[in-house]
Scaffold this active site. Structure first.
Site, PDB file in Angstrom:
ATOM      1  N   LYS A  76       0.851  -1.193   0.000  1.00 35.30           N
ATOM      2  CA  LYS A  76       0.000   0.000   0.000  1.00 35.30           C
ATOM      3  C   LYS A  76       0.886   1.241   0.000  1.00 35.30           C
ATOM      4  CE  LYS A  76      -3.986   2.173   2.293  1.00 35.30           C
ATOM      5  NZ  LYS A  76      -4.963   2.108   3.406  1.00 35.30           N
ATOM      6  N   SER A 151      -9.973   2.343   2.297  1.00 38.25           N
ATOM      7  CA  SER A 151      -9.012   3.029   1.473  1.00 38.25           C
ATOM      8  C   SER A 151      -7.985   2.127   0.799  1.00 38.25           C
ATOM      9  CB  SER A 151      -8.254   4.053   2.328  1.00 38.25           C
ATOM     10  OG  SER A 151      -7.455   3.390   3.298  1.00 38.25           O
ATOM     11  N   SER A 175     -10.562   0.113   6.469  1.00 36.92           N
ATOM     12  CA  SER A 175      -9.849   0.234   5.191  1.00 36.92           C
ATOM     13  C   SER A 175      -9.160  -1.023   4.692  1.00 36.92           C
ATOM     14  CB  SER A 175      -8.820   1.363   5.269  1.00 36.92           C
ATOM     15  OG  SER A 175      -9.469   2.609   5.185  1.00 36.92           O
TER      16      SER A 175
END
Lengths: 484, 478, 95
Positions: A76, A151, A175
Site C-alpha cells: 500500500k 481506502s 480500510s
C-alpha cells in the site's frame, strides 16, 4: 502461478520448480496486462522487484530463505519506502521519495519478500471507495463499474485480480476489511499496536493499524507474521510476543461460541448480503460452532464518535504538509500564509480538506468538550460494549458493509452516505480490536465479506476461525473471469 | 495613587540531555544548520516520537528539589499552530496534566528577609527551531537543529511584587537548575529563557489587572528593565484613563522598552488535545526514589551548612552558595588550607570574585585554581607573607605567573621573621631619630606609628608586622 | 446545525487551507450535514465516563538518552522544495 497459495509458491520456490525471478516476471506481466483497467498500482517497481527477486533466488540457493523469501507482494502506498516514491494517493506527495523505510517495509525487505509496486488508495487513507486518489480511481476486478472499496482499494483489487499474491493494507475505520469484502479476498486488521506504525503515513494515530490482505486466511497469516512485532520506534507498539499464526490455523471449531451483535442485522443491511451471511453462519454451525445473540447497544454512536476522533487527529497529523521541507509547494508564494494556504489547498484533495476542516472545527475553542471529549467518552462506551459482548463468546460475526461494492461515483456525491456505510467496521477500530473480512459468497454477482472480530491479540484465533471456514468453502478461491 | 505590581514568570530551561526529547538526534549547540535534525525532528510523513528517559528524570529531579508533587500520570498534548520553525505544525507539550505539580522556592529580599514564591507547575515540552532573518533574496532561512530539544517550562504563581523580586526568583531558579545539573544555564545560547506576565492593580484591590506577557527575555538585567518599563507603561495608561490590552510584548534592549508583537495579535486557537502518538507518562514511585537518591545538596541546605559548619555569616554563606561551582571552589580551598574558613571566605569573595568580575569571567574559568589559592593562604597562615603582600602575590597568580611559593621566591617577598634582623633594623631607625625617641618617651605615643612606618620602609615591607610591633615596643620602653 | 460561510472560512484559515470561493457553500452544507450526524452523541449521558484516548490501557515507554542519528542533511534536503546554505527557505518571517 497466480492462483497458487503462498504455501504452494513457497514449495515451488524451494523445490526450484520456478525461480523468484520467474514468479516476479509473471506477476509483473499480469500487472502490465491488466492494471490499465484496474489502476490498482500507483507505481510499479519492475526493476527493483527483479533485483529483489534475484537476491531472493540467491538466498534460496544458499538455503537461508525465510517464509516470504522470493514471494512477490503489493505494498500500500502509505508505507514509506526509501528510494521508491510514497504518495499516499495525494498530489501533496506526488514526488515524495521517503528518505527512510517504514518498519514494516524494513521487515518485509529483510524477509526477502519482493515488492511489485505501491498500490493506489484513497488520499491519505480517507475514504471508503478509492475514488479520492490523485492518481485516479481504482476499479473493482469483479465489476469495473464498481468501486473496490477503500481506502486499501488498490491492494484489494490487485489481490482480487491476482496481480499480486498478497498485499499490505492499513485500516483506520475499515480500510482493510471493507475493500477485502468488496474484492472477494481475505483481510485482517490486527489489534492496535500489533504492527508498527513507524513509517506508515498517519491518518488517525489512535486508530491506524497495518495489516495483511490475501486470497486466504492462511496467506494472510504468513504475511502478518512477517509484519507484526514490537518496534521501539513506535510508542504505541506493544511489546508482546507474536504467536505462530500458521500453527494455530487448523484447530477444530467444535464448541466455538459465535456472538451475533443483534444491532448489526437490522435495518440498513442489504437483504442479499444478509442471506449470504446467514449461509456462512450455517456453515459454521456445521463446523460445530454455536451461534448466540449478543448486543452492542452503542453501535450507532460509532459513526459520530469516529467522525470526530479521526478527523481531529488527522487535522493535526496533516499539519506537517506545509510546503517547507518536502511535498508540494505552490508557485511563487507572496508570503508565509500564502505559502501554507496554497500549498495545502493545491496539495490536498476535497475529502482530505473536508476532514481537516471537520477536525479543526471539532478541536477549536469552545467545541472541544462537546465534540472531541464527548467522542472519547463514547469511545469508551463502545469499547465496553465489546468487552461485555466478548466475555461470553469467542468471536463476533457480522457484516463488513451494509451492501456489496457500489457503483463508481455513487458514494462520492454525498460524504454522509459514505460515512454511514462504515457502520460495521468503525467501532472495531475505536475499541482497538482485531477484525477480519472473509469471502462468504456473492450478492448480485458481487462478493460479500463476513466480518470476524476477536478479543485483543487473538489474531491467531481469528485466522483459525477463518481458515476452517475456507477449508469447507471455496469462495476465497474464486477469481473474476477476466483475470482467471 | 498607590500601585501594586503583580508578576509571574514562565521560565524555559533547556534540559542538558544528550539527545532530543522525542528522537535520538544530538542536542549539541552550534552545529551546522540542520545537521542535527533527524527524520523525526523534521516531521517526515510517518515518523513517531519516543520519549527520552533522561528528560523525565531531570524533570522529576527539579520537582523533588522544589518539594513538588510528581505527577503519577501526566499527558503529552499537541499545541497546534503553523510556523516555519515548528515542523509538525504542532508542539508537543504537557497541558492539563504536567509531570511536576505545585512546589515552592524561597528568595532573599534586599533587606535580608526571605519570601516564599509558589511554583504552579513544571512541564516537559519540545523546543522549536530557529528562523534566521538574514536575507536570502527576501526569504528567511530555517534551521531545525534546536527543534525537539527538551525544555522544562517552570511556571510561577503571580507571587512576585517587583522587578527586583522577579530577578531574585529568576536567579534562584537559574542557580537551582545548574545545581541539579539539568540545564547549563547559558543565557546567551538560549538555554534559559524567561517570559514575564506583568500587571498592576491599585493597592488593596482584590482582582488582578489585565496582564501583558513579555516574551523571551534572556538576561536578568533586561528582565528588570523590561518589567520596570512595562509597569510604568501600564500605570501611565490607566492613570490616563485608558485600559490595558492583554497582549504579547517584546523587550527591545536597545531602546529599553517593550513593544507589541503584532504578528501574535491574531487570536490563537491552539486546539490542544492529547497526542495520540504518545501514551500517558506514569512515573513510578521507585523511579522517583531513585532520582531522589541522586539529588545533590540544594542551595538553601548548603547555605545553612556553610553557616553552621564553617561559622560564616549569613551574607558570606549566601554569596558562596549562589552557584554550585563557587561553593565547590570555596570548599576545596578550605580543605586544602585545612581550616581558616573565614580567611578563605574573605579571599574567595573579595579578591578572587573581584578579579573575575573585572575580567568578566566565571568561577569555572578562574585562572587561579582552588589549590593555588589555598597554597597562598597557607603562606599567610604560616607567616611567610603578610596579608598585604599576599595581595601582590594573588595578582601575580591571576596573571599566570605561577604558584604562590614560586612568586614569593622570585620576587623575594618572604617575610622577615628573624628577631635579630628586625632588632637591627629598629636600632638603625632609633639611632637615626634621637629627638623623636626622646619625644615618644616623654609621652608622644602617637609617634609609634611613625617608627613602625620607618622600620617597615627599611624592611621593604617584609618585616612581620606583629613581631615588629612587639620588638619596637620593647626597644622604645627600654 | 448549520455552519455559515463565515465559519467555513474561519476554519479554513485556522487549518491554512485555501479553498475555492465558489465552493464555500458546498463546504458549509457538507460540514453542516456531518455535524448533524455528530450531534447524535449529544443525547448520550456520558457523565463520569473517562475519555478514552487510546485503545490499549498502556503507558509511555522511555527511550535511553543515547545518540542514534547521524547527519543526513544532504539526503533530507534533496527532497526539499527550496534550500540554501543548509537552510530551508520560506517567505520572510515577520516577528
Amino acid at each position: 502461478m497466480h492462483t497458487f497459495s503462498l504455501a504452494q509458491l513457497r514449495a515451488g520456490l524451494d523445490r526450484r520448480e520456478f525461480s523468484s525471478v520467474e514468479l516476479t516476471q509473471h506477476f509483473l506481466g499480469r500487472i502490465a496486462a491488466h492494471d490499465r483497467l484496474l489502476n490498482s498500482f500507483v507505481t510499479v517497481t519492475d526493476d527493483e522487484a527483479l533485483k529483489a527477486a534475484h537476491a531472493a533466488d540467491a538466498r534460496i540457493a544458499a538455503g537461508s530463505a525465510g517464509p516470504l523469501t522470493g514471494i512477490p507482494y503489493a505494498h500500500k502506498d502509505i508505507f514509506c519506502t526509501q528510494g521508491v516514491r510514497t504518495t499516499c494517493g495525494s498530489r501533496m506527495l506526488r514526488d515524495f521519495i521517503a528518505p527512510y523505510n517504514a518498519t514494516v517495509h524494513e521487515k518485509l525487505q529483510q524477509g526477502g519478500a519482493v515488492m511489485l509496486g505501491k498500490t493506489n488508495m484513497d488520499e491519505f487513507a480517507m475514504g471508503s471507495t478509492s475514488e479520492s486518489s490523485h492518481f485516479g480511481i481504482t476499479r473493482n476486478p469483479w465489476n469495473p463499474d464498481c468501486v473496490p472499496g477503500g481506502s486499501s482499494g488498490g491492494s484489494a483489487a490487485a489481490v482480487g485480480a491476482r496481480l499480486a499474491p498478497v498485499a499490505t493494507g492499513t485500516d483506520t475505520g475499515g480500510s482493510i476489511r471493507q475493500p477485502a469484502a468488496f474484492c472477494g479476498i481475505t483481510g485482517i486488521k490486527p489489534t492496535y499496536g500489533r504492527v508498527s506504525r513507524y513509517g506508515m503515513i498517519a491518518y488517525a494515530s489512535s486508530l491506524d493499524q497495518g495489516g495483511a490482505m490475501g486470497a486466504s486466511a492462511e496467506d494472510c497469516a504468513l504475511l502478518l507474521q512477517a509484519m507484526a512485532g514490537f518496534d521501539p520506534l513506535d510508542s504505541t507498539s506493544v511489546d508482546r510476543e507474536v504467536p505462530d499464526y500458521r500453527a494455530a490455523l487448523d484447530a477444530d471449531l467444535t464448541g466455538l461460541r459465535i456472538g451475533l451483535p443483534r444491532e448489526w442485522f437490522g435495518e440498513g443491511l442489504d437483504a442479499e448480503v444478509a442471506r449470504v451471511l446467514e449461509a456462512a453462519l450455517d456453515e459454521y454451525r456445521r463446523l460445530g460452532a454455536e451461534v448466540v445473540d449478543v448486543s452492542l447497544p452503542n453501535s450507532e454512536l460509532a459513526i459520530p464518535a469516529y467522525y470526530v476522533i479521526a478527523p481531529a487527529e488527522a487535522s493535526s497529523n496533516l499539519s506537517r504538509y506545509d510546503g517547507v521541507r518536502f511535498g508540494h509547494r505552490c508557485e511563487a508564494p507572496r508570503d508565509l500564509e500564502d505559502l501554507y494556504k496554497r500549498s495545502r489547498g493545491e496539495g490536498f484533495g476535497e475529502e482530505v480538506k473536508r476532514r481537516i476542516m471537520i477536525g479543526t472545527y471539532a478541536l477549536s475553542a469552545g467545541y472541544y468538550d462537546a465534540y472531541y471529549l464527548k467522542a472519547q467518552q463514547i469511545r469508551r462506551l463502545i469499547a465496553e460494549d465489546f468487552r461485555r459482548a466478548l466475555s461470553g463468546v469467542d468471536v463476533l460475526m457480522g457484516p463488513v458493509a451494509p451492501f456489496a461494492a457500489p457503483a463508481v461515483g455513487q458514494m462520492s456525491e454525498d460524504p454522509v452516505q459514505m460515512y454511514l456505510s462504515d457502520i460495521y467496521t468503525l467501532s472495531v477500530n475505536l475499541a482497538g480490536l482485531p477484525g477480519m473480512s472473509v469471502p462468504a459468497g456473492f450478492a448480485g454477482g458481487k462478493p460479500v465479506g463476513l466480518q470476524i472480530i476477536g478479543n485483543y491479540f487473538e489474531e491467531a484465533r481469528l485466522l483459525n476461525v477463518a481458515h476452517r471456514f475456507q477449508q469447507a468453502t471455496d469462495w476465497h478461491t474464486r477469481v473474476p473471469a477476466a483475470f482467471a | 495613587m498607590e500601585w501594586e505590581v503583580v508578576i509571574g514568570l514562565e521560565i524555559h530551561a533547556q534540559l542538558a540531555t544528550k539527545t532530543k526529547i522525542f528522537s535520538g538526534a544530538a542536542t549539541a549547540y552550534g552545529a551546522l544548520p540542520n545537521t542535527q535534525a533527524c527524520a523525526v525532528d523534521l516531521a517526515f510523513p510517518g515518523v513517531l516520537p519516543v520519549l527520552n528517559e533522561e528528560a523525565v528524570r531531570m524533570a522529576v529531579k527539579f520537582g523533588l528539589a522544589i518539594g513538588a508533587e510528581i505527577g503519577q500520570r501526566s499527558v503529552f498534548a499537541r499545541k497546534n499552530y503553523f510556523y516555519p520553525d515548528l515542523p509538525k505544525g504542532y508542539q508537543i507539550s504537557q497541558y492539563e496534566l504536567p509531570v511536576v505539580g505545585r512546589g515552592q522556592v524561597e528568595i532573599e529580599m534586599d533587606d535580608g528577609s526571605t519570601k516564599v514564591i509558589g511554583v504552579t507547575r513544571a512541564h516537559l515540552e519540545e523546543d522549536a527551531g530557529k528562523s534566521l532573518h538574514e536575507d536570502f533574496h527576501s526569504m528567511s532561512g530555517i534551521d531545525l537543529n534546536r527543534a525537539g530539544t527538551p525544555l522544562l517550562e517552570i511556571v510561577s504563581e503571580p507571587d512576585l511584587r517587583s522587578a527586583r523580586e522577579a530577578v531574585a526568583y529568576g536567579k534562584k531558579i537559574h542557580a537551582l537548575v545548574q545545581y541539579l545539573e539539568i540545564c547549563d544555564g547559558n543565557m546567551q545560547e538560549g538555554s534559559f529563557r524567561m517570559d514575564a506576565n506583568v500587571s498592576v492593580r491599585r493597592k488593596g484591590a482584590h482582582a488582578f489587572g489585565t496582564r501583558c506577557e513579555i516574551k523571551n527575555v534572556n538576561s536578568f538585567r533586561f528582565l528588570e528593565r523590561a518589567i520596570n518599563y512595562e509597569v510604568e507603561r501600564q500605570i501611565e495608561i490607566i492613570e490616563g484613563g485608558g485600559s490595558i490590552v492583554q497582549e504579547t510584548r517584546l523587550f527591545d534592549a536597545n531602546k529599553g522598552e517593550t513593544r507589541s508583537m503584532r504578528s501574535k495579535e491574531e487570536a490563537n486557537d491552539y486546539r490542544y488535545f492529547p497526542d495520540p502518538d504518545l501514551l500517558p507518562l506514569v512515573v513510578e514511585p521507585a523511579f522517583i526514589e531513585t532520582v531522589r537518591g541522586t539529588l545533590p545538596e540544594l542551595p538553601d541546605e548548603k547555605k545553612h551548612r556553610f553557616m553552621t559548619h564553617y561559622g560564616l555569616p549569613a551574607y558570606d554563606a549566601g554569596v558562596l552558595t549562589a552557584s554550585r561551582a563557587l561553593a565547590d571552589y570555596y570548599e576545596a580551598v578550605v580543605r586544602e588550607v585545612g581550616g581558616e574558613s573565614k580567611l578563605c571566605a574573605n579571599w574567595v569573595m573579595g579578591d578572587l570574585l573581584g578579579f573575575l568580575n573585572k575580567d568578566g569571567k566565571e568561577i569555572t574559568d578562574s585562572p587561579v585554581s582552588a589549590v593555588q589559592l589555598a597554597g597562598m593562604l597557607r603562606r599567610i597562615v604560616d607567616n611567610t607573607i603578610s596579608g598585604k603582600i599576599a595581595k601582590d602575590v594573588f595578582e601575580a597568580m591571576f596573571a599566570g605567573e605561577g604558584d604562590a611559593d614560586a612568586i614569593i621566591d622570585k620576587k623575594g617577598l618572604k617575610q622577615i621573621t628573624d628577631t635579630g634582623a628586625i632588632e637591627a633594623l629598629i636600632d638603625e631607625v632609633l639611632a637615626a631619630n634621637p629627638q623623636m625617641v626622646e619625644d615618644y618617651r616623654s609621652g608622644k605615643d602617637k609617634l609609634f606609628g611613625f617608627f613602625v612606618g620607618q622600620v617597615m620602609k627599611a624592611a621593604k615591607g617584609k618585616a612581620n608586622p606583629a613581631q615588629l610591633n612587639d620588638l619596637l615596643k620593647q626597644k622604645l620602653s627600654g | 446545525m448549520s455552519l455559515s460561510s463565515h465559519e467555513v472560512l474561519k476554519i479554513a484559515h485556522l487549518a491554512r487551507l485555501s479553498i475555492d470561493e465558489a465552493r464555500v457553500p458546498d463546504y458549509a452544507r457538507d460540514l453542516s450535514n456531518i455535524f448533524d450526524l455528530v450531534e447524535k452523541m449529544r443525547a448520550v449521558d456520558t457523565h463520569g465516563i473517562a475519555p478514552m484516548a487510546h485503545p490499549l490501557d498502556a503507558v509511555q515507554r522511555l527511550r535511553p538518552d543515547a545518540v542514534t542519528e547521524t547527519d543526513q542533511r544532504a539526503l533530507f534536503q534533496s527532497i526539499a522544495p527550496q534550500v540554501e546554505a543548509g537552510l530551508y527557505l520560506v517567505p520572510k518571517v515577520i516577528e
